[in-house]
Scaffold this active site. Sequence first.
Site, short mmCIF file in Angstrom:
data_model
loop_
_atom_site.label_atom_id
_atom_site.label_comp_id
_atom_site.label_asym_id
_atom_site.label_seq_id
_atom_site.Cartn_x
_atom_site.Cartn_y
_atom_site.Cartn_z
N LYS A 1 0.85 -1.21 0.00
CA LYS A 1 0.00 0.00 0.00
C LYS A 1 0.88 1.26 0.00
O LYS A 1 0.57 2.25 -0.68
CB LYS A 1 -0.92 -0.01 1.22
N LYS B 1 -0.64 11.61 5.77
CA LYS B 1 -0.38 10.53 6.74
C LYS B 1 0.36 9.39 6.04
O LYS B 1 1.38 8.88 6.53
CB LYS B 1 -1.72 10.05 7.31
P1 NAD Z 1 -13.05 8.40 7.32
O1 NAD Z 1 -12.47 9.43 8.22
O2 NAD Z 1 -14.16 8.79 6.40
O3 NAD Z 1 -13.59 7.17 8.23
C1 NAD Z 1 -12.98 6.70 9.38
C2 NAD Z 1 -14.08 6.35 10.38
O4 NAD Z 1 -13.48 5.78 11.55
C3 NAD Z 1 -14.87 7.58 10.86
O5 NAD Z 1 -16.26 7.36 10.64
C4 NAD Z 1 -14.53 7.69 12.34
O6 NAD Z 1 -15.61 8.20 13.13
C5 NAD Z 1 -14.21 6.25 12.68
N1 NAD Z 1 -13.39 6.09 13.87
C6 NAD Z 1 -12.26 6.77 14.22
N2 NAD Z 1 -11.77 6.34 15.40
C7 NAD Z 1 -12.62 5.34 15.79
C8 NAD Z 1 -12.67 4.49 16.95
N3 NAD Z 1 -11.75 4.59 17.91
N4 NAD Z 1 -13.66 3.58 17.03
C9 NAD Z 1 -14.61 3.49 16.06
N5 NAD Z 1 -14.63 4.28 14.96
C10 NAD Z 1 -13.65 5.19 14.84
O7 NAD Z 1 -11.86 7.73 6.54
P2 NAD Z 1 -11.89 6.88 5.16
O8 NAD Z 1 -11.71 7.81 4.02
O9 NAD Z 1 -13.04 5.92 5.17
O10 NAD Z 1 -10.49 6.09 5.29
C11 NAD Z 1 -10.33 5.02 6.21
C12 NAD Z 1 -8.98 4.36 5.95
O11 NAD Z 1 -8.95 3.88 4.61
C13 NAD Z 1 -7.77 5.30 6.10
O12 NAD Z 1 -6.70 4.60 6.67
C14 NAD Z 1 -7.46 5.69 4.68
O13 NAD Z 1 -6.10 6.05 4.51
C15 NAD Z 1 -7.83 4.41 3.93
N6 NAD Z 1 -8.22 4.59 2.53
C16 NAD Z 1 -9.13 5.56 2.17
C17 NAD Z 1 -9.46 5.72 0.81
C18 NAD Z 1 -10.44 6.79 0.37
O14 NAD Z 1 -10.52 7.04 -0.85
N7 NAD Z 1 -11.19 7.42 1.27
C19 NAD Z 1 -8.89 4.87 -0.16
C20 NAD Z 1 -8.02 3.88 0.23
C21 NAD Z 1 -7.69 3.75 1.59
#
Ligand code: NAD
Length: 299
Positions: free
Chosen positions: A172, A240
Amino acid sequence: MKPKIGFIGIGIMGYHMSRNLISAGYQVTAYDVFEESLNRIVEHGAIKANSIKEVTADSDVVITMLPDSPDVEKVALGSEGISESARNGLLYIDMSTIAPDTAIKVADELGKQGVRCLDAPVSGGEVGAQNAALSIMVGGLQTLFDEVLPIFSVLGKTVTLCGSNGAGQIVKACNQIQVALNFVGMAEALVMGTKAGVDPEIIIKVLSGGYAQTRVMDVRGPQIIKGNFAPGFKSRFHYKDLNIIMDTAKRLQVPLPATAIAHELFASLLANGGGDLDHSAVIKVLEAMAGVEARAKEL
Ligand code: NAD
């Protein structure tokens, strides 16, 4: 019978991924600290959990999709986290993008309690999550990979075992190097061409039809020139990831000169309040440097 799934982290990605699992007939017990996100998936048939303990109590497989390494460490190993309530044999898959070292630490610590772990970060963005077309890169044992493949197949099209625990996160990191450099390259091309007086819509059309074509430009190019920087993938998440990459490269003694520049450009975007914009907004840093905005002419 299908295994029962617990899903923690119902954000941009987790929402679509858990929704696809529900549509495929899996029982999904969901938890998020943000009540509104949780209710959104409950409306689509998820069972609402009020704690991580309630998730582990009713699941054979627990998936997390959380922002960053400290969040995963807290949910997996912290007080009232998975380690406190997991039973022997539980399968835990972290699909967030986190530091490879943290993935290994979590797998080692939970492994001592008989929890079987995989790291399985994804690429493909929100659109890939929505369309069940993610590329999923997995670190862990082949036997676990085989056991979980039917679940991964609901979420993505390309599912690859990359090596032992942590290897999914390494691949990744490689992915994020290439994506960051694609965004910076596209931004420089659009900024220079626009300042020379060419409509950026024409630049996108031409580049997309030749050797310069990239998925990054296909998906985000048309949005950039409309001035739409709604995430998508938040810039602070790509920053990040770039920090994870630079730390990993330092540990491995691998110079990454081009990625280091992308890292600084994203730092500038965040310093100027762009952390919650889509990562395509890195063009704003280059636009400010050049004194021009790459927007389609009719706007
Ligand atoms: P996001 O911020 O939309 O979602 C993260 C969720 O986790 C939030 O709803 C938050 O409230 C929840 N959360 C945080 N701490 C928590 C806890 N202690 N207990 C329970 N819930 C908790 O983020 P995202 O865009 O969905 O990304 C999530 C992961 O996926 C990240 O690591 C990101 O780098 C990776 N990612 C994202 C994408 C994208 O296009 N958005 C693509 C590939 C990978």
